[in-house]
Design an enzyme around this catalytic site. Structure first.
Site, PDB file in Angstrom:
ATOM      1  N   CYS A 257     -24.397   1.952 -15.402  1.00  0.00           N
ATOM      2  CA  CYS A 257     -23.456   3.045 -15.131  1.00  0.00           C
ATOM      3  C   CYS A 257     -24.081   4.377 -15.530  1.00  0.00           C
ATOM      4  O   CYS A 257     -24.417   4.591 -16.704  1.00  0.00           O
ATOM      5  CB  CYS A 257     -22.159   2.818 -15.905  1.00  0.00           C
ATOM      6  SG  CYS A 257     -21.015   4.221 -15.850  1.00  0.00           S
TER       7      CYS A 257
ATOM      8  N   GLU B  53       0.826  -1.207   0.000  1.00  0.00           N
ATOM      9  CA  GLU B  53       0.000   0.000   0.000  1.00  0.00           C
ATOM     10  C   GLU B  53       0.864   1.262   0.000  1.00  0.00           C
ATOM     11  O   GLU B  53       0.528   2.248  -0.646  1.00  0.00           O
ATOM     12  CB  GLU B  53      -0.954  -0.014   1.191  1.00  0.00           C
ATOM     13  CG  GLU B  53      -2.097  -1.006   1.048  1.00  0.00           C
ATOM     14  CD  GLU B  53      -2.959  -0.749  -0.168  1.00  0.00           C
ATOM     15  OE1 GLU B  53      -3.065   0.415  -0.621  1.00  0.00           O
ATOM     16  OE2 GLU B  53      -3.521  -1.716  -0.695  1.00  0.00           O
TER      17      GLU B  53
ATOM     18  N   CYS C 100     -17.040  -4.110 -18.805  1.00  0.00           N
ATOM     19  CA  CYS C 100     -17.440  -3.731 -17.447  1.00  0.00           C
ATOM     20  C   CYS C 100     -18.689  -4.498 -17.014  1.00  0.00           C
ATOM     21  O   CYS C 100     -19.693  -4.523 -17.739  1.00  0.00           O
ATOM     22  CB  CYS C 100     -17.716  -2.235 -17.384  1.00  0.00           C
ATOM     23  SG  CYS C 100     -18.218  -1.682 -15.737  1.00  0.00           S
TER      24      CYS C 100
ATOM     25  N   TYR D   5      -6.701   6.500   4.095  1.00  0.00           N
ATOM     26  CA  TYR D   5      -6.778   5.470   3.066  1.00  0.00           C
ATOM     27  C   TYR D   5      -5.990   4.220   3.461  1.00  0.00           C
ATOM     28  O   TYR D   5      -6.495   3.096   3.393  1.00  0.00           O
ATOM     29  CB  TYR D   5      -6.283   5.976   1.709  1.00  0.00           C
ATOM     30  CG  TYR D   5      -6.001   4.823   0.787  1.00  0.00           C
ATOM     31  CD1 TYR D   5      -7.045   4.156   0.159  1.00  0.00           C
ATOM     32  CD2 TYR D   5      -4.707   4.328   0.622  1.00  0.00           C
ATOM     33  CE1 TYR D   5      -6.812   3.033  -0.624  1.00  0.00           C
ATOM     34  CE2 TYR D   5      -4.457   3.218  -0.159  1.00  0.00           C
ATOM     35  CZ  TYR D   5      -5.517   2.577  -0.782  1.00  0.00           C
ATOM     36  OH  TYR D   5      -5.278   1.459  -1.538  1.00  0.00           O
TER      37      TYR D   5
ATOM     38  N   ASP E  88      -9.409   4.744  -2.995  1.00  0.00           N
ATOM     39  CA  ASP E  88      -8.243   5.205  -3.735  1.00  0.00           C
ATOM     40  C   ASP E  88      -8.718   5.853  -5.031  1.00  0.00           C
ATOM     41  O   ASP E  88      -9.931   5.971  -5.287  1.00  0.00           O
ATOM     42  CB  ASP E  88      -7.253   4.053  -3.982  1.00  0.00           C
ATOM     43  CG  ASP E  88      -7.628   3.193  -5.175  1.00  0.00           C
ATOM     44  OD1 ASP E  88      -8.841   3.111  -5.496  1.00  0.00           O
ATOM     45  OD2 ASP E  88      -6.722   2.601  -5.785  1.00  0.00           O
TER      46      ASP E  88
ATOM     47  N   CYS F  24     -12.293   0.470 -15.792  1.00  0.00           N
ATOM     48  CA  CYS F  24     -12.785   1.853 -15.725  1.00  0.00           C
ATOM     49  C   CYS F  24     -11.602   2.793 -15.527  1.00  0.00           C
ATOM     50  O   CYS F  24     -11.496   3.521 -14.532  1.00  0.00           O
ATOM     51  CB  CYS F  24     -13.793   1.976 -14.581  1.00  0.00           C
ATOM     52  SG  CYS F  24     -14.771   3.495 -14.629  1.00  0.00           S
TER      53      CYS F  24
END
Length: 311
Positions: free
Chosen positions: A228, A56, A222, A139, A157, A212
């Site tokens: 969407c 991370e 997707c 985060y 994120d 995406c």
């Protein structure tokens, strides 16, 4: 590499029925993830919480292909936080290599020291304790708690924010900085079940990374394209504040990188003259070096020499 293990999960109903995207949102994205997730070392069980935490830190503002070799070397050298904590912080900066934003290396070293001192060398499971570690923000604490320990936290994120912006809000890009409205939406979309919530966090992140994307999105691949909001609205162009570009050539960041490269390759003090050779413009070079010293990445020595920090 072997394919990621496909975990068992149930398909939520209550959480999905409240979602702006309709009932099958979570199950559609999680099923897609089960079939398409990349086999990344920090997703394997043997990575453990420390491996997740290291990934991370490294993945912030740095693509996976650049992180992979440094991550493997890092975990081979420092398989536990206590192993890193025993080293000088300058060794973390040296091992960081050319990942960029090297203050992350110092922060990761500081977190390792705190883990060794406060938590017996084990990455804490509690979200509040993670957040209290030096260098850990909102985060990263949520990501480690979710990905390492399977807990229920909204993990926002850049990739997740972009998926939510398009799929739910109907705009091409999220705001430049995370807003209260985004956090509220992320909490509203979070499945009630802990295991499903953790899987949802990873799945929505992977969807943003692989499908995406910021440019040249692959709507035909997707799993939630038919619901969407942005696609259904005809993909309206971004009309918010200009998106920040990431220029590099000729910037102080580039000069800092060149100065650090010389110091990383040296295993002793580096004289000023050696640093002067890396950049032609003396004012910018001095400003970049001063910034490295102020950030704790470089330690000045008597006689005009410099080295990576020992303390």
């Amino acid at each position: 590499m072997t394919a990621p293990t496909k975990p068992q999960h149930c398909h939520p109903t209550d959480a999905d029925s409240e979602s702006p995207l309709g009932q099958p949102l979570h199950s559609l994205v999680i099923d897609w993830f089960d079939e398409n997730a990349r086999d990344l070392p920090w997703r394997r069980p043997e990575a453990g919480p420390w491996g997740v935490m290291v990934s991370e830190f490294m993945l912030q503002q740095t693509p996976v292909n650049r992180v992979l070799p440094v991550y493997e070397q890092w975990l081979s050298r420092w398989p536990r936080p206590a192993d890193l904590a025993k080293e000088a912080p300058g060794e973390a900066v040296r091992a960081w290599g050319r990942l960029g934003y090297p203050r992350r290396a110092l922060r990761l070293h500081g977190a390792a020291v705190a883990i060794a001192e406060r938590h017996g060398g084990d990455v804490p499971t509690d979200h509040a304790q993670l957040l209290a570690l030096p260098g850990i923000g909102e985060y990263t604490a949520a990501a480690v708690a979710s990905f390492a320990y399977g807990q229920r936290h909204p993990v926002l994120d850049t990739n997740v924010r972009r998926v939510f912006a398009r799929a739910v809000t109907g705009v091409q890009y999220p705001p430049n900085a995370t807003t209260a409205a985004e956090r509220k939406l992320a909490r509203a979309l979070l499945p009630d079940d802990e295991d499903i919530a953790a899987r949802w966090a990873a799945a929505s992140m992977e969807l943003g990374a692989l499908v995406c994307t910021a440019k040249n999105e692959s709507c035909h691949r997707c799993p939630i394209a038919d619901r969407c909001a942005w696609r259904l609205a005809g993909k309206p162009e971004h009309d918010g504040p200009p998106r920040r570009g990431q220029t590099y050539a000729g910037t102080d960041r580039q000069v800092r990188g060149k100065l650090l490269a010389v110091l990383r390759e040296a295993h002793g003090p580096v004289p000023q003259a050696a640093l002067d050779r890396v950049w032609h413009e003396p004012v910018q070079r001095a400003r970049a070096l001063d910034g490295l010293v102020a950030d704790g990445l470089v330690e000045p020595l008597p006689g005009g020499a410099y080295r990576l920090p020992l303390t």
